[in-house]
Every structure is written in structure tokens, then in C-alpha cells.
Motif scaffolding. Structure first.
Motif, mmCIF file in Angstrom:
data_model
loop_
_atom_site.group_PDB
_atom_site.id
_atom_site.type_symbol
_atom_site.label_atom_id
_atom_site.label_comp_id
_atom_site.label_asym_id
_atom_site.label_seq_id
_atom_site.Cartn_x
_atom_site.Cartn_y
_atom_site.Cartn_z
ATOM 1 N N UNK A 16 56.829 22.658 59.143
ATOM 2 C CA UNK A 16 57.229 22.481 57.494
ATOM 3 C C UNK A 16 55.968 21.750 56.680
ATOM 4 N N UNK A 17 56.545 22.365 55.858
ATOM 5 C CA UNK A 17 55.427 21.197 54.852
ATOM 6 C C UNK A 17 56.524 20.093 53.585
ATOM 7 N N UNK A 18 55.905 20.376 52.737
ATOM 8 C CA UNK A 18 57.186 19.019 52.003
ATOM 9 C C UNK A 18 55.546 18.167 51.268
ATOM 10 N N UNK A 19 56.038 18.536 49.630
ATOM 11 C CA UNK A 19 55.491 17.919 48.542
ATOM 12 C C UNK A 19 56.065 16.527 49.475
ATOM 13 N N UNK A 20 55.364 15.386 48.816
ATOM 14 C CA UNK A 20 55.154 13.659 48.796
ATOM 15 C C UNK A 20 54.867 13.254 47.800
ATOM 16 N N UNK A 21 55.726 12.215 46.683
ATOM 17 C CA UNK A 21 55.513 11.379 45.881
ATOM 18 C C UNK A 21 55.081 9.916 46.986
ATOM 19 N N UNK A 22 53.699 8.978 46.405
ATOM 20 C CA UNK A 22 53.534 7.905 47.408
ATOM 21 C C UNK A 22 54.101 8.299 49.190
ATOM 22 N N UNK A 118 50.032 25.224 49.678
ATOM 23 C CA UNK A 118 51.615 24.861 48.522
ATOM 24 C C UNK A 118 52.648 26.239 48.857
ATOM 25 N N UNK A 119 51.858 27.117 48.816
ATOM 26 C CA UNK A 119 52.418 28.503 49.795
ATOM 27 C C UNK A 119 53.383 27.895 51.117
ATOM 28 N N UNK A 120 52.275 27.078 51.873
ATOM 29 C CA UNK A 120 53.078 26.764 52.971
ATOM 30 C C UNK A 120 54.790 26.065 52.641
ATOM 31 N N UNK A 121 54.512 25.041 51.861
ATOM 32 C CA UNK A 121 55.604 23.773 51.192
ATOM 33 C C UNK A 121 56.708 24.845 50.208
ATOM 34 N N UNK A 130 56.438 30.480 58.334
ATOM 35 C CA UNK A 130 55.651 29.835 58.460
ATOM 36 C C UNK A 130 54.714 29.521 59.654
ATOM 37 N N UNK A 131 54.982 30.405 60.603
ATOM 38 C CA UNK A 131 53.810 30.254 61.621
ATOM 39 C C UNK A 131 52.182 31.498 60.751
#
Length: 267
Positions: A16-22, A118-121, A130-131
């Protein structure tokens, strides 16, 4: 401090992947590989006690079971991904016996790593997709970063075994001397290794594990707090309340109120 020891991530068997601020976090570890791609700003990453500055256009690689913590800049912008080894079975053995030799990798001119992250998230939360992206990212890293074998005396392996032992035995009345002897260290050498790598003393770490275990059931049981503390391994209510406040910056009563639990008379 609930995310301090992220054993919960090991229950998630899909990448799993996600955007994260700080993207800041306290020292923790898990069995999956963690990747952080910097879209902006920077972060100071402590990996097994060593500091690394990761800047825009660079990827941070955290090998399996490496203890890591992040202290981001105010403008930090990143994509974070965790890849459990069970999700990439054809290369699981390779990643178990070896580790990436570099911690920070610069992207290429085509921004291939950024594109894949980016594609992952942003892609569908579908296991096959995802794999597939996980294999693509790891394949790209294999081509750029040499692997080195993991030995039984490597610090990461030692810390992994110690932390797993503590996670399984925190409710027991453990002492520094007992744990040090179990892993073949003197008290002073063990204390130095643990504090340098994990960032906390052994008693502090044990108390955080105990507090976390209490929070896991605090909102769903009528058992008195004192009994919960005793079962978790605390030898006095004073030690428990002090440790709980140090971990969560609030009392158990405040924790219950904030998280929607019912009022109790013993907190």
C-alpha cells in the motif's frame, strides 16, 4: 506513541502507498520494506541510529526490520509505500537473505521512481495492480542499488530479534540484565546498543509496549485500570500512570473521553 512499534502493519499482507505531508514518526520497525519518495522539502531519517537527509527527488529505502524514524521539514511532501515480503513471493527469499546497500537513492532524469510511486499511491487498491507496481519499483531499485547479504550478527538482525522478543514478553517482569544476558551482551553494552538504535531505554520501551496493549482494550472492557496495568506488566499504579502520561500526554480518563469510551470510576 501508538505507532512506535508498528506490529499492526505486519497484519497487512498487501502493498500500500499514500501521499503524506510532514511524514514524521517515532522510531519503529516492521517486516515490510518501506519506501519514501520526496516530492518536496526534506526529512531527517534516522535508520538504525544513523542519520540521513533525504531531499526532493530522492527515495529513502528502509530495509526489513530496520528501526526508523522521520523528522520532516515544515514543507515536506512525500509518498510513502510499505511492501510486505509475502506480497512479492518470487523475490521474497532474495530480500530476506539480502538488503539494499544504500539508504538514499536519487531519481533518474525521467523521474521513473516518482512516476511509479505516484502510480502506486493513485492506482486502484486491487491486489494484482499493487503487487505489479511493487515488482516494478523493486526491480528498478535492484538495477540501481547493490544488495548485500544479511548476517546473523548484523545490527539490524540483532535489533529485530530483540524487539520481537520484547513484543512477545513485555508483560513479564523483565530487567535490563535479563534481556542483555539472553542476547549475549553485558548490561552496559546492551543498554548503549538499545538506546543508540531505538532511541529509548529498555524500561521506557517496555512501558510504551505495555501502555499500547492497555489502550488496545481500554475502550472495550470494564476491567479495572489497575488490573489492566498489572496484566500488562506494570509493578505499580504510579509507574503505570506516569508511563501512560509520558506516552499519550494525557491520563487514561482523558484518553477514554477523547476516544469515545464510557466514563469509568477507576481512572
Amino acid at each position: 506513541m501508538q505507532s512506535y512499534y508498528e506490529s499492526a502493519r505486519d497484519r497487512i499482507d498487501q502493498p500500500h502507498a499514500w501521499y503524506s505531508k510532514e511524514n514524521g514518526c517515532e522510531p519503529h520497525f516492521h517486516s515490510g520494506i518501506e519506501l519514501v519518495y520526496m516530492l518536496g522539502g526534506s526529512t531527517n531519517a534516522a535508520i538504525n541510529g544513523e542519520n540521513h537527509i533525504v531531499r526532493k527527488g530522492e527515495m529513502l529505502i528502509t530495509n526489513c526490520y530496520f528501526v526508523h524514524a522521520y523528522a520532516p521539514s515544515a514543507d515536506c511532501d512525500s509518498i510513502v509505500a510499505v511492501i510486505p515480503l509475502g506480497a512479492v513471493p518470487s523475490i521474497q527469499k532474495k530480500l530476506t537473505a539480502n538488503r539494499f546497500s544504500k539508504t538514499v537513492v536519487a531519481d533518474d532524469e525521467k523521474r521513473s521512481l516518482e512516476f511509479l510511486m505516484r502510480l502506486f499511491a493513485e492506482g486502484p487498491a486491487q491486489p494484482t495492480f499493487q503487487k505489479g507496481v511493487s515488482y516494478a519499483i523493486l526491480g528498478l531499485l535492484f538495477d540501481r542499488v547493490p544488495l548485500e547479504p544479511v548476517g546473523p550478527t548484523d545490527q539490524a538482525d540483532v535489533i529485530c530479534r530483540i524487539l520481537n522478543y520484547l513484543n512477545d514478553n513485555f508483560s513479564k517482569r523483565l530487567t535490563v540484565e535479563q534481556v542483555a544476558a539472553s542476547f549475549g551482551y553485558s548490561r552496559s553494552r546492551f543498554s548503549h546498543l538499545f538506546k543508540t538504535t531505538v532511541g529509548y531505554s529498555l524500561p521506557q520501551y517496555l512501558n510504551m509496549l505495555r501502555c499500547r496493549s492497555i489502550c488496545d482494550v481500554l475502550l472495550s472492557t470494564d476491567m479495572p485500570i489497575v488490573e489492566l496495568a498489572t496484566e500488562a506488566g506494570f509493578n505499580s499504579t504510579h509507574t503505570f500512570y506516569t508511563a501512560f502520561k509520558a506516552c499519550y500526554h494525557m491520563t487514561p480518563r482523558e484518553y477514554i473521553r477523547i476516544h469515545g469510551g464510557s466514563e469509568r470510576t477507576d481512572t
